[in-house]
Write a protein that holds these residues in place. Structure first.
Motif, PDB file in Angstrom:
ATOM      1  N   VAL A  75       9.313 -21.522 -28.204  1.00  0.00           N
ATOM      2  CA  VAL A  75       9.497 -22.827 -27.688  1.00  0.00           C
ATOM      3  C   VAL A  75       9.906 -23.702 -28.664  1.00  0.00           C
ATOM      4  CG1 VAL A  75       6.826 -23.086 -27.780  1.00  0.00           C
ATOM      5  CG2 VAL A  75       8.150 -24.321 -26.101  1.00  0.00           C
ATOM      6  N   GLN A  76       9.239 -23.615 -30.017  1.00  0.00           N
ATOM      7  CA  GLN A  76       9.542 -24.325 -31.136  1.00  0.00           C
ATOM      8  C   GLN A  76      10.971 -24.567 -31.645  1.00  0.00           C
ATOM      9  OE1 GLN A  76       6.944 -22.037 -31.271  1.00  0.00           O
ATOM     10  NE2 GLN A  76       5.449 -23.426 -30.784  1.00  0.00           N
ATOM     11  N   THR A  77      11.876 -23.787 -30.933  1.00  0.00           N
ATOM     12  CA  THR A  77      13.221 -23.661 -31.534  1.00  0.00           C
ATOM     13  C   THR A  77      14.100 -25.185 -31.401  1.00  0.00           C
ATOM     14  OG1 THR A  77      13.568 -21.644 -30.454  1.00  0.00           O
ATOM     15  CG2 THR A  77      15.522 -22.680 -30.823  1.00  0.00           C
ATOM     16  N   PRO A  78      14.774 -25.931 -32.331  1.00  0.00           N
ATOM     17  CA  PRO A  78      15.312 -26.594 -32.361  1.00  0.00           C
ATOM     18  C   PRO A  78      16.689 -26.740 -31.295  1.00  0.00           C
ATOM     19  CG  PRO A  78      14.893 -26.034 -34.493  1.00  0.00           C
ATOM     20  CD  PRO A  78      14.739 -25.004 -33.555  1.00  0.00           C
ATOM     21  N   ILE A  79      16.532 -27.718 -30.581  1.00  0.00           N
ATOM     22  CA  ILE A  79      17.442 -27.902 -29.513  1.00  0.00           C
ATOM     23  C   ILE A  79      19.113 -28.044 -29.962  1.00  0.00           C
ATOM     24  CG2 ILE A  79      15.911 -28.457 -27.771  1.00  0.00           C
ATOM     25  CD1 ILE A  79      17.120 -31.175 -27.868  1.00  0.00           C
ATOM     26  N   TYR A  80      19.171 -28.890 -30.821  1.00  0.00           N
ATOM     27  CA  TYR A  80      20.728 -29.547 -30.969  1.00  0.00           C
ATOM     28  C   TYR A  80      21.785 -28.142 -31.625  1.00  0.00           C
ATOM     29  CZ  TYR A  80      20.240 -34.461 -30.693  1.00  0.00           C
ATOM     30  OH  TYR A  80      19.939 -35.787 -30.303  1.00  0.00           O
ATOM     31  N   GLU A 102      10.023 -27.614 -27.274  1.00  0.00           N
ATOM     32  CA  GLU A 102       8.535 -28.124 -27.027  1.00  0.00           C
ATOM     33  C   GLU A 102       8.490 -29.375 -26.848  1.00  0.00           C
ATOM     34  OE1 GLU A 102       4.325 -26.229 -27.950  1.00  0.00           O
ATOM     35  OE2 GLU A 102       5.287 -26.990 -29.840  1.00  0.00           O
ATOM     36  N   ASP A 103       9.403 -30.238 -27.609  1.00  0.00           N
ATOM     37  CA  ASP A 103       9.171 -31.708 -27.806  1.00  0.00           C
ATOM     38  C   ASP A 103       9.734 -32.026 -26.374  1.00  0.00           C
ATOM     39  OD1 ASP A 103       8.356 -31.946 -30.260  1.00  0.00           O
ATOM     40  OD2 ASP A 103      10.217 -32.174 -31.176  1.00  0.00           O
ATOM     41  N   LEU A 104      10.822 -31.817 -25.700  1.00  0.00           N
ATOM     42  CA  LEU A 104      11.322 -31.949 -24.414  1.00  0.00           C
ATOM     43  C   LEU A 104      10.217 -31.703 -23.457  1.00  0.00           C
ATOM     44  CD1 LEU A 104      14.940 -30.826 -24.760  1.00  0.00           C
ATOM     45  CD2 LEU A 104      13.984 -32.913 -25.416  1.00  0.00           C
ATOM     46  N   ALA A 230       2.015 -19.302 -10.742  1.00  0.00           N
ATOM     47  CA  ALA A 230       1.069 -20.151 -11.750  1.00  0.00           C
ATOM     48  C   ALA A 230      -0.443 -20.138 -12.047  1.00  0.00           C
ATOM     49  CB  ALA A 230       1.176 -21.811 -11.620  1.00  0.00           C
ATOM     50  N   LEU A 231      -0.857 -19.848 -10.598  1.00  0.00           N
ATOM     51  CA  LEU A 231      -2.295 -19.490 -10.343  1.00  0.00           C
ATOM     52  C   LEU A 231      -2.646 -18.307 -11.023  1.00  0.00           C
ATOM     53  CD1 LEU A 231      -5.077 -20.940  -9.248  1.00  0.00           C
ATOM     54  CD2 LEU A 231      -4.344 -19.677  -7.296  1.00  0.00           C
ATOM     55  N   ASP A 232      -1.788 -17.252 -10.780  1.00  0.00           N
ATOM     56  CA  ASP A 232      -2.131 -15.921 -11.040  1.00  0.00           C
ATOM     57  C   ASP A 232      -1.405 -15.106 -12.419  1.00  0.00           C
ATOM     58  OD1 ASP A 232      -3.422 -15.582  -8.805  1.00  0.00           O
ATOM     59  OD2 ASP A 232      -1.628 -14.900  -7.460  1.00  0.00           O
ATOM     60  N   GLY A 233      -1.328 -16.312 -13.397  1.00  0.00           N
ATOM     61  CA  GLY A 233      -0.897 -15.850 -14.642  1.00  0.00           C
ATOM     62  C   GLY A 233       0.411 -15.224 -14.558  1.00  0.00           C
ATOM     63  N   GLY A 234       1.511 -15.804 -13.724  1.00  0.00           N
ATOM     64  CA  GLY A 234       2.740 -15.145 -13.699  1.00  0.00           C
ATOM     65  C   GLY A 234       2.984 -14.041 -12.878  1.00  0.00           C
ATOM     66  N   TRP A 246       3.051 -17.064 -21.357  1.00  0.00           N
ATOM     67  CA  TRP A 246       3.682 -18.474 -21.249  1.00  0.00           C
ATOM     68  C   TRP A 246       3.071 -19.300 -20.308  1.00  0.00           C
ATOM     69  CZ3 TRP A 246       7.088 -21.406 -23.251  1.00  0.00           C
ATOM     70  CH2 TRP A 246       7.625 -22.454 -22.566  1.00  0.00           C
ATOM     71  N   ILE A 247       2.739 -18.540 -19.128  1.00  0.00           N
ATOM     72  CA  ILE A 247       2.116 -19.447 -18.019  1.00  0.00           C
ATOM     73  C   ILE A 247       0.642 -20.256 -18.895  1.00  0.00           C
ATOM     74  CG2 ILE A 247       0.509 -19.381 -16.074  1.00  0.00           C
ATOM     75  CD1 ILE A 247       3.437 -18.758 -15.572  1.00  0.00           C
ATOM     76  N   GLN A 248      -0.053 -19.509 -19.703  1.00  0.00           N
ATOM     77  CA  GLN A 248      -1.063 -19.941 -20.312  1.00  0.00           C
ATOM     78  C   GLN A 248      -0.698 -21.179 -21.290  1.00  0.00           C
ATOM     79  OE1 GLN A 248      -3.555 -17.246 -22.665  1.00  0.00           O
ATOM     80  NE2 GLN A 248      -5.066 -19.004 -23.403  1.00  0.00           N
ATOM     81  N   ALA A 249       0.476 -20.919 -22.011  1.00  0.00           N
ATOM     82  CA  ALA A 249       0.934 -22.073 -22.886  1.00  0.00           C
ATOM     83  C   ALA A 249       1.279 -23.229 -22.078  1.00  0.00           C
ATOM     84  CB  ALA A 249       2.160 -21.561 -23.822  1.00  0.00           C
ATOM     85  N   MET A 250       1.871 -22.982 -20.986  1.00  0.00           N
ATOM     86  CA  MET A 250       2.587 -24.039 -20.029  1.00  0.00           C
ATOM     87  C   MET A 250       1.416 -24.987 -19.435  1.00  0.00           C
ATOM     88  SD  MET A 250       5.021 -23.456 -16.761  1.00  0.00           S
ATOM     89  CE  MET A 250       3.863 -22.880 -15.441  1.00  0.00           C
ATOM     90  N   LEU A 251       0.258 -24.108 -19.065  1.00  0.00           N
ATOM     91  CA  LEU A 251      -0.799 -24.868 -18.498  1.00  0.00           C
ATOM     92  C   LEU A 251      -2.038 -25.117 -19.577  1.00  0.00           C
ATOM     93  CD1 LEU A 251      -0.814 -23.350 -15.045  1.00  0.00           C
ATOM     94  CD2 LEU A 251       0.339 -24.978 -15.773  1.00  0.00           C
ATOM     95  N   THR A 252      -1.404 -25.683 -20.521  1.00  0.00           N
ATOM     96  CA  THR A 252      -2.453 -26.180 -21.489  1.00  0.00           C
ATOM     97  C   THR A 252      -2.250 -27.548 -21.916  1.00  0.00           C
ATOM     98  OG1 THR A 252      -2.706 -24.005 -22.764  1.00  0.00           O
ATOM     99  CG2 THR A 252      -3.025 -25.755 -24.232  1.00  0.00           C
ATOM    100  N   PRO A 253      -3.134 -28.294 -22.003  1.00  0.00           N
ATOM    101  CA  PRO A 253      -2.707 -30.028 -22.304  1.00  0.00           C
ATOM    102  C   PRO A 253      -2.111 -30.079 -23.642  1.00  0.00           C
ATOM    103  CG  PRO A 253      -5.043 -29.666 -21.476  1.00  0.00           C
ATOM    104  CD  PRO A 253      -4.662 -28.418 -21.628  1.00  0.00           C
ATOM    105  N   ARG A 254      -1.076 -30.942 -23.635  1.00  0.00           N
ATOM    106  CA  ARG A 254      -0.304 -31.106 -25.001  1.00  0.00           C
ATOM    107  C   ARG A 254      -0.107 -32.422 -25.053  1.00  0.00           C
ATOM    108  NH1 ARG A 254       0.514 -26.086 -26.991  1.00  0.00           N
ATOM    109  NH2 ARG A 254       0.405 -24.491 -25.398  1.00  0.00           N
ATOM    110  N   ALA A 255      -0.469 -33.274 -24.273  1.00  0.00           N
ATOM    111  CA  ALA A 255       0.003 -34.827 -24.393  1.00  0.00           C
ATOM    112  C   ALA A 255      -0.892 -35.526 -23.318  1.00  0.00           C
ATOM    113  CB  ALA A 255       1.464 -35.009 -24.155  1.00  0.00           C
ATOM    114  N   GLN A 256      -1.273 -36.780 -23.765  1.00  0.00           N
ATOM    115  CA  GLN A 256      -1.801 -37.445 -22.843  1.00  0.00           C
ATOM    116  C   GLN A 256      -0.767 -38.299 -22.068  1.00  0.00           C
ATOM    117  OE1 GLN A 256      -4.688 -40.376 -23.911  1.00  0.00           O
ATOM    118  NE2 GLN A 256      -5.887 -40.478 -22.187  1.00  0.00           N
TER     119      GLN A 256
END
Length: 331
Positions: A75-80, A102-104, A230-234, A246-256
């Motif tokens: 997920v940290q792969t640069p996009i350009y 990840e930034d996107l 999403a509820l059942d871990g994929g 991935w489901i766990q990473a996706m459903l982790t707060p990362r920005a307000q």
């Protein structure tokens, strides 16, 4: 303990007398049992609901599916690097080259892009009137921080949130480049068909790139399946469709995102009271008040579809229905 179905009767009264406007369906599932399903204002079980930005959350699932398959390294792969054919882009800057997937997904890239600011160069309405949406996004300048704006280092989770549909669109374009398939085809293969979802409509940009930023259309029951996944871990009916990591990473707060909401990977996290205790609630959310709410602590999924597009009451209305009727009907 039983659901208090009188709450739903009361809610139907509010929909009938137009206290609530534009709601087309409500589907409530707990565990794997259907608790309530009803259609209003011309909605029906086969209606393909235009869920607008709630489909960004589907794009997040597809990024995970591509990473699971080793088609995107991480997920940290640069996009350009995926778009060298689009060079040269405007406003070259080493900070642009460093923008990651990840930034996107967290709406915290350094692009000058804010859909909630009509003056923003990256506002989605500006993208829609151009032909080459991808070039539009890649050309965006690095944003500045006015004195009243929070810089990343001073923000919760170290990311400065700015809602940017162009970023979600580019995330979808990365998935297309990485999988060598149209986004709709990869979605069907990696996500929809394993869930038994056969009726769906994906949009494309003027140049034919899948629109990962919004406007996908699903049936209400199929939206509930996405919530269940999403509820059942994929997992879906015993099959691992998306990896639990991935489901766990996706459903982790990362920005307000706002005072009352955090943000994961293109999923919102709200806090709603249930019997006086705040419950973290993840959600797919889109214009018009379209939502898929997921309350992990209660194994609860609630779908609300609505056509109240561009009305200021749309989001408060759907959130109010969830808070004041669905949660209060719970055992």
């Amino acid at each position: 303990m039983h659901w208090d179905l009188s709450r739903f009767t009361e809610l139907e009264g509010k929909l009938a007398d137009k206290s609530f406007k534009g709601i087309t369906s409500i589907v409530v599932v707990q565990g794997d049992k259907l608790v309530y399903e009803a259609y209003f204002n011309g909605g029906n079980p086969d209606q393909l609901n235009d869920i607008r930005s709630a489909s960004k959350s589907v794009t997040a699932l597809l990024v995970g599916a591509a990473i699971d398959r080793g088609l995107i390294p991480k997920v940290q792969t640069p996009i350009y690097g995926y778009f060298s054919d689009k060079q040269p882009w405007q406003h070259p800057d080493p900070r642009k080259q460093a923008i990651t997937l990840e930034d996107l997904l967290t709406m915290s890239s350094q692009w000058e892009c804010d859909d909630e600011n009509q003056f923003s160069g990256g506002n989605e309405e500006r993208m829609y009137v151009t032909e080459d949406w991808l070039q539009f996004a890649l050309d965006l300048p690095i944003k500045g921080y006015a004195p009243w704006m929070s810089k990343p280092k001073d923000s919760p989770y170290g990311r400065a949130f700015s809602y940017c549909t162009a970023g979600a669109f580019v995330a979808g374009a990365v998935v297309e480049r990485a999988t060598h398939k149209p986004l709709a085809d990869f979605a069907a293969e990696a996500l929809e068909h394993p869930l038994g979802i056969t009726q769906v409509k994906w949009n494309r940009s003027p140049l034919g790139i899948g629109m990962g930023g919004g406007g996908t259309r699903y049936r209400s029951r199929d939206l509930a399946k996405l919530g269940q996944l999403a509820l059942d871990g994929g997992r879906w009916q015993g099959q691992q469709v998306i990896s639990p990591s991935w489901i766990q990473a996706m459903l982790t707060p990362r920005a307000q995102a706002r005072e009352d909401a955090d943000y994961g990977y293109l999923w919102w996290r709200f806090r709603f009271p249930l019997k006086g205790v705040e419950q973290p609630t993840w959600a797919m959310g889109g214009n018009g008040g379209n939502y898929v709410f997921v309350v992990p602590s209660q194994k609860l999924v609630a779908v609300i579809t609505s056509t109240a597009y561009n009305h200021s009451y749309a989001h408060p209305q759907s959130q109010g229905i969830f808070r004041d009727y669905i949660l209060k009907a719970m055992p």
